[in-house]
Design a protein around this motif. Structure first.
Motif: not given
Length: 249
Positions: A162-172
């Motif tokens: 099971i692989v979870l891809v982390g979050l990146y930050n397009p929010f800024s």
């Protein structure tokens, strides 16, 4: 008599020598064939718009990971079931899992992207009164749900990776008034990584560094990855898989 005996011994020795030289290479070839037995792989992809591939008309990172796997000598064919859905939040993921239990039971690899819409929910619900504590509270709830979902996946399929891809930050860029967004994404990823560390055959894949200062790998909406962005995500996932025994070197 001595000459006949000598001739008989020479014939016997020649026969033994011939047998030993012809059987050894065959045995080695058979061993090599036994070591490399191409097998079919079943991949299930779960999660939000990144798993759906929004921003790329070619299927996103899921299709690219499939292509990486198909190039391997020990893989015959890769079958993919993609249940990615734009806008999906973690509280909705459990329903997706239970509805697709028969497919998940057969999976060798499960890919997940989830959490980005949970962050967005906090922003939209408290836009005029945002605090760091609100994100901490939501992340804790998210981690609790993620833990329950991992337990459910393990109950359905004890052996799949099971692989979870982390979050990146397009929010800024979208919300420049939230100065702590980098720290919020880091906190969120660390929480998810901690949950995954408690389970065998799981892998957390960080991608936040891939998108730092890289507007050129975002889609026109400046939120989802574009084709190049998905290529980088797929490369990172496959690199991490190669470091584990399930996929080999």
């Amino acid at each position: 008599m001595n000459r006949l005996l000598l001739l008989f011994l020479c014939v016997c020795l020649a026969g033994c020598s011939s047998t030993s030289t012809t059987t050894a290479p065959t045995t080695m070839q058979e061993n090599e064939q036994e070591q490399i037995k191409p097998r079919d792989l079943h991949v299930v992809a779960l999660g939000d718009s990144l798993t759906e591939g929004v921003g790329d008309g070619k299927g996103g990172y899921v299709t690219l990971v499939k292509q990486y796997l198909e190039k391997r000598e020990d893989v015959s064919e890769v079958f993919v079931q993609n249940f990615g859905k734009r806008g999906l939040r973690s509280e909705q993921l459990t329903d997706i899992i239970t509805k697709n239990e028969p497919v998940i039971q057969k999976a060798d690899l499960i890919l997940i992207t989830i959490g980005g819409n949970d962050v967005m929910k906090v922003v939209r619900s408290h836009f005029l009164s945002l605090t760091y504590e609100l994100f901490v509270k939501e992340q804790q709830a998210f981690a609790s749900r993620l833990d329950e979902q991992l337990q459910l996946l393990r109950y359905i399929n004890p052996d799949a990776y099971i692989v979870l891809v982390g979050l990146y930050n397009p929010f800024s860029a979208a919300f420049p008034n939230i100065s702590e967004m980098d720290g919020i994404i880091h906190m969120w990823n660390e929480g998810s990584k901690k949950v995954f560390s408690r389970y065998d055959y799981t892998l957390f894949v960080p991608i936040v560094d891939l998108f730092e200062g890289r507007d050129d790998i975002l889609y026109d909406d400046q939120f989802h990855p574009n084709t190049r962005g998905y290529e980088l995500i797929a490369q990172r996932i496959y690199e991490y898989l190669q470091q584990h025994e399930w996929i080999g070197e």
